[in-house]
Design a protein around this motif. Structure first.
Motif, PDB file in Angstrom:
ATOM      1  N   LEU A 234      47.395  14.857  72.715  1.00  0.00           N
ATOM      2  CA  LEU A 234      47.485  13.588  71.988  1.00  0.00           C
ATOM      3  C   LEU A 234      46.135  13.214  71.382  1.00  0.00           C
ATOM      4  O   LEU A 234      46.059  12.689  70.261  1.00  0.00           O
ATOM      5  CB  LEU A 234      47.984  12.483  72.916  1.00  0.00           C
ATOM      6  CG  LEU A 234      48.360  11.155  72.259  1.00  0.00           C
ATOM      7  CD1 LEU A 234      49.346  11.354  71.107  1.00  0.00           C
ATOM      8  CD2 LEU A 234      48.952  10.184  73.282  1.00  0.00           C
ATOM      9  N   ALA A 235      45.056  13.513  72.101  1.00  0.00           N
ATOM     10  CA  ALA A 235      43.719  13.269  71.548  1.00  0.00           C
ATOM     11  C   ALA A 235      43.491  14.112  70.292  1.00  0.00           C
ATOM     12  O   ALA A 235      42.939  13.630  69.288  1.00  0.00           O
ATOM     13  CB  ALA A 235      42.654  13.586  72.595  1.00  0.00           C
ATOM     14  N   ALA A 236      43.933  15.373  70.333  1.00  0.00           N
ATOM     15  CA  ALA A 236      43.795  16.239  69.153  1.00  0.00           C
ATOM     16  C   ALA A 236      44.600  15.696  67.980  1.00  0.00           C
ATOM     17  O   ALA A 236      44.161  15.764  66.821  1.00  0.00           O
ATOM     18  CB  ALA A 236      44.253  17.658  69.498  1.00  0.00           C
ATOM     19  N   GLN A 237      45.771  15.133  68.281  1.00  0.00           N
ATOM     20  CA  GLN A 237      46.603  14.555  67.231  1.00  0.00           C
ATOM     21  C   GLN A 237      45.904  13.392  66.536  1.00  0.00           C
ATOM     22  O   GLN A 237      45.845  13.325  65.299  1.00  0.00           O
ATOM     23  CB  GLN A 237      47.938  14.093  67.823  1.00  0.00           C
ATOM     24  CG  GLN A 237      48.772  13.193  66.944  1.00  0.00           C
ATOM     25  CD  GLN A 237      49.334  13.885  65.722  1.00  0.00           C
ATOM     26  OE1 GLN A 237      49.294  15.103  65.633  1.00  0.00           O
ATOM     27  NE2 GLN A 237      49.860  13.117  64.780  1.00  0.00           N
ATOM     28  N   VAL A 238      45.349  12.454  67.288  1.00  0.00           N
ATOM     29  CA  VAL A 238      44.727  11.286  66.656  1.00  0.00           C
ATOM     30  C   VAL A 238      43.405  11.661  65.989  1.00  0.00           C
ATOM     31  O   VAL A 238      43.009  11.040  64.996  1.00  0.00           O
ATOM     32  CB  VAL A 238      44.533  10.128  67.655  1.00  0.00           C
ATOM     33  CG1 VAL A 238      45.884   9.647  68.171  1.00  0.00           C
ATOM     34  CG2 VAL A 238      43.633  10.500  68.808  1.00  0.00           C
ATOM     35  N   LYS A 239      42.745  12.687  66.498  1.00  0.00           N
ATOM     36  CA  LYS A 239      41.500  13.137  65.854  1.00  0.00           C
ATOM     37  C   LYS A 239      41.779  13.722  64.475  1.00  0.00           C
ATOM     38  O   LYS A 239      41.023  13.484  63.523  1.00  0.00           O
ATOM     39  CB  LYS A 239      40.787  14.154  66.742  1.00  0.00           C
ATOM     40  CG  LYS A 239      40.113  13.557  67.968  1.00  0.00           C
ATOM     41  CD  LYS A 239      39.442  14.620  68.821  1.00  0.00           C
ATOM     42  CE  LYS A 239      38.900  14.031  70.109  1.00  0.00           C
ATOM     43  NZ  LYS A 239      37.847  13.022  69.874  1.00  0.00           N
ATOM     44  N   GLN A 240      42.865  14.508  64.364  1.00  0.00           N
ATOM     45  CA  GLN A 240      43.150  15.075  63.041  1.00  0.00           C
ATOM     46  C   GLN A 240      43.599  13.983  62.079  1.00  0.00           C
ATOM     47  O   GLN A 240      43.302  14.033  60.884  1.00  0.00           O
ATOM     48  CB  GLN A 240      44.160  16.224  63.141  1.00  0.00           C
ATOM     49  CG  GLN A 240      45.554  15.888  63.627  1.00  0.00           C
ATOM     50  CD  GLN A 240      46.536  15.602  62.509  1.00  0.00           C
ATOM     51  OE1 GLN A 240      46.191  15.707  61.336  1.00  0.00           O
ATOM     52  NE2 GLN A 240      47.745  15.216  62.876  1.00  0.00           N
ATOM     53  N   LEU A 241      44.307  12.945  62.577  1.00  0.00           N
ATOM     54  CA  LEU A 241      44.662  11.826  61.703  1.00  0.00           C
ATOM     55  C   LEU A 241      43.412  11.110  61.197  1.00  0.00           C
ATOM     56  O   LEU A 241      43.320  10.758  60.014  1.00  0.00           O
ATOM     57  CB  LEU A 241      45.546  10.831  62.453  1.00  0.00           C
ATOM     58  CG  LEU A 241      47.039  11.124  62.573  1.00  0.00           C
ATOM     59  CD1 LEU A 241      47.740   9.970  63.261  1.00  0.00           C
ATOM     60  CD2 LEU A 241      47.663  11.385  61.211  1.00  0.00           C
ATOM     61  N   LYS A 242      42.458  10.894  62.088  1.00  0.00           N
ATOM     62  CA  LYS A 242      41.218  10.226  61.687  1.00  0.00           C
ATOM     63  C   LYS A 242      40.455  11.073  60.669  1.00  0.00           C
ATOM     64  O   LYS A 242      39.871  10.546  59.713  1.00  0.00           O
ATOM     65  CB  LYS A 242      40.329   9.946  62.898  1.00  0.00           C
ATOM     66  CG  LYS A 242      39.053   9.155  62.558  1.00  0.00           C
ATOM     67  CD  LYS A 242      38.246   8.831  63.796  1.00  0.00           C
ATOM     68  CE  LYS A 242      37.063   7.912  63.452  1.00  0.00           C
ATOM     69  NZ  LYS A 242      36.151   8.481  62.449  1.00  0.00           N
ATOM     70  N   PHE A 243      40.463  12.385  60.871  1.00  0.00           N
ATOM     71  CA  PHE A 243      39.778  13.275  59.933  1.00  0.00           C
ATOM     72  C   PHE A 243      40.333  13.099  58.521  1.00  0.00           C
ATOM     73  O   PHE A 243      39.575  12.949  57.550  1.00  0.00           O
ATOM     74  CB  PHE A 243      39.931  14.727  60.386  1.00  0.00           C
ATOM     75  CG  PHE A 243      39.537  15.734  59.338  1.00  0.00           C
ATOM     76  CD1 PHE A 243      38.198  15.986  59.076  1.00  0.00           C
ATOM     77  CD2 PHE A 243      40.504  16.412  58.601  1.00  0.00           C
ATOM     78  CE1 PHE A 243      37.827  16.906  58.098  1.00  0.00           C
ATOM     79  CE2 PHE A 243      40.141  17.316  57.622  1.00  0.00           C
ATOM     80  CZ  PHE A 243      38.804  17.574  57.367  1.00  0.00           C
TER      81      PHE A 243
END
Length: 596
Positions: A234-243
């Motif tokens: 889930l952390a990877a998911q929100v990080k790619q959204l922020k990117f």
């Protein structure tokens, strides 16, 4: 019904994917041909701004490539979903994804070239080439994104990240559907019951409280054993959204995701604000549930059991569709004809088998039959699921038949209205045609539950998703402990003092696949409010309201979603539809209290 392999299931209960590809060889042949698209599209670089004829040819080629890749991706993903353990279809899916990324990269220059054209020159192109008029909205949508488009080389880099950006959701799906297993649940007599994604909610609806708790503990023990992996994904998911949000110069991930569907963030704020101001009705329902069940402590394994214990509504698959067709009669014969076509042409994959993807969905692409995946067990919930997913499929059918490929896809904001409206009509039908008092109270309780599960629960999901993205944006760790803490706080806030927030429920976030869809869940809640409003119009006004509603479904993406829904008589730019739906929920609680 439990099957151990797909070969055991009669053909009429297995979906027919032949409208996508005749078989695997046909898929491989079409995939090989589709590999030419990137080079063909890239060849137009520098030409679309020089020639109106070339701009039109390029836009038509984009449509052709999109239709082909959507069809191939649909076939690969649907085959993969019926048995997630089969590596062949995972490879097919990866191959299509790779080609989609390559194709997107081959088109990455287009925005910069189009946005670099003077308005006068573009206007001259439209005057010179009449065929371009069809693409006016598509071009204008591109132009409105001018502040968020990058240079051609930068767009190419972003395009190449598409495959890696999809990995958090894909890895979670593998973990959730292929690797995670649950221990058997035990009932009050010591009998064992298999726990699967498909059986869990049915076990939670059992009147045997020992069985409910055992199933609950089984599921969350498994997720607890993988809590850090789930948090990492889930952390990877929100990080790619922020990117992507940062790269495209958006304020945050919320604005980035909603702007793609032309939905203002005020709609999200209106939803969360209205629900938080009306939590009293949900607290009242939790207290009523505790009282009726007669428990000293109400736990989350008590939240799904019907409050009427003398009724056991179960249906065969055929009985379910007989009921649904009667409930959907207010939508008119044209709508019902499409539903019957879906049943006759095997749009639906009905029963659960080992390795089959959990949950339910409808999927479709231009020029193919829409299809539905489900795991039917005969409960009333399963009947509602069929009605829900058929709403999506009919929407796809209508949009694809009314629109060209350019505008046949529809925004998610409208999509969930098509599904939840069917559920609302089914609830109305059952309440009108159920004579037995106990059964009527059961159905009313089910309607109340649909409000809780869709409007309140999905809003809570939306609030949590925004919180997780804020944690990441603020530099706070998106850890299992932090996620469990916030999930527990939200459950306490939404359900009130009547419910005990156990350690197990604090892990519930780990099993929600929708958190990998990027600000998707709020649309279940907004759509439910819209569906309640439109279904009431249809039931009171008849044919004129039906015509406006079907016009909305036929609209595809030819208008912004807020405008499409306005055409159907509801304005989601204001909080009024949500507030009206919440007031209706409060009245249903009062009615349920009187009947119990």
């Amino acid at each position: 019904m439990q099957y151990q392999s797909r070969d055991q299931i009669p053909e009429r209960y297995r979906w027919d994917l032949s409208s996508m590809c005749k078989d695997d060889k046909d898929f491989e042949r079409q995939l090989e041909g589709a590999k030419a698209f990137p080079a063909k599209l890239a060849a137009y670089r520098g030409r679309v701004s020089a020639s109106a004829e070339d701009l039109l040819a390029y836009l038509r080629l984009v449509d052709e490539s999109s239709v082909t890749l959507d069809r191939l991706g649909n076939y690969a993903d649907r085959q993969a979903d019926v048995d997630t353990r089969v590596a062949k279809y995972q490879v097919y899916s990866d191959q299509v994804m790779g080609l989609e990324v390559e194709t997107e990269e081959a088109c990455s220059w287009f925005s910069a070239e189009l946005l670099g054209m003077a308005d006068e020159k573009l206007a001259a192109f439209f005057a010179e080439e009449p065929g371009l008029e069809h693409y006016r909205r598509a071009v204008e949508r591109e132009l409105r994104m001018r502040p968020h488009r990058l240079s051609a080389p930068e767009e190419a880099i972003l395009a190449r990240t598409g495959d890696s950006a999809a990995q958090p959701e894909r890895v979670f799906s593998q973990l959730n559907n292929a690797d995670l297993t649950f221990t058997d649940a035990t009932d009050a007599q010591g009998k064992k019951h298999p726990v699967t994604h498909g059986s869990f909610i049915n076990l939670e609806r059992s009147h045997d409280r020992v069985l409910r708790k055992s199933a609950f503990d089984s599921v969350y023990a498994s997720y607890g054993a993988h809590r850090n992996t789930c948090a990492g994904l889930l952390a990877a998911q929100v990080k790619q959204l922020k990117f992507f949000a940062d790269s495209r110069h958006y304020k945050d991930a919320l604005e980035y995701r909603l702007d793609a569907n032309e939905v203002p963030t005020s709609v999200y704020d209106n939803l969360v604000g209205a629900v938080n101001e009306n939590l009293g009705a949900l607290h009242s329902y939790a207290s009523l549930r505790k009282s009726v069940l007669g428990v000293d402590e109400l736990h989350f394994w008590d939240m799904y059991v019907p409050l009427v214990d003398s009724v056991d509504l179960t249906y065969t698959y055929e009985e379910a569709w007989e009921l649904i067709l009667k409930a959907l009669e207010p939508l008119g014969e044209n709508y019902l004809t499409i539903v019957r076509e879906g049943l006759e042409r095997r749009w639906i994959d009905v029963y659960e088998t080992p390795g089959k993807r959990s949950g339910a969905y409808s999927s479709g692409s231009y020029g193919t039959n829409p299809v539905i995946l489900t795991s039917f067990n005969g409960s009333l919930d399963d009947v509602f699921t069929l009605a829900h997913e058929m709403g999506h499929s009919v929407h796809t059918y209508l949009s694809c038949h009314a629109q060209s490929p350019t505008y046949s896809d529809y925004p998610i904001f409208v999509a969930e209205v098509a599904s939840t409206l069917n559920e609302a009509l089914l609830s109305h039908y059952l309440l009108e045609h159920t004579a037995d008092p106990a059964a009527h109270a059961y159905v009313l309780n089910n309607f109340v539950e649909s409000f809780r599960a869709t409007l309140y629960r999905q809003c809570m999901f939306a609030e949590f998703e925004r919180n997780v993205n804020e944690m990441n944006a603020d530099g706070r760790g998106v850890t299992a402990d932090a996620l469990c803490k916030r999930w527990g706080e939200l459950n306490a806030q939404y359900f009130g003092d009547a419910v005990v927030v156990d350690d197990g429920i604090c892990l519930e976030w780990a099993r929600i696949p929708h958190f990998y869809y990027g600000y998707y869940v709020y649309q279940y809640a907004t759509s439910y409010a819209a569906a309640i409003a439109i279904s009431n119009r249809i039931l009171t006004e008849g044919a004129p309201a039906v015509e406006e509603y079907l016009g909305c479904l036929k609209g595809g993406s030819s208008k912004p979603p807020i405008e499409l829904l306005r055409d159907a008589g509801v304005d989601m730019a204001t909080p009024k539809p949500v507030e009206d739906a919440l007031a209706y929920f409060s009245r249903l609680i009062d009615r349920l209290r009187d009947e119990l």
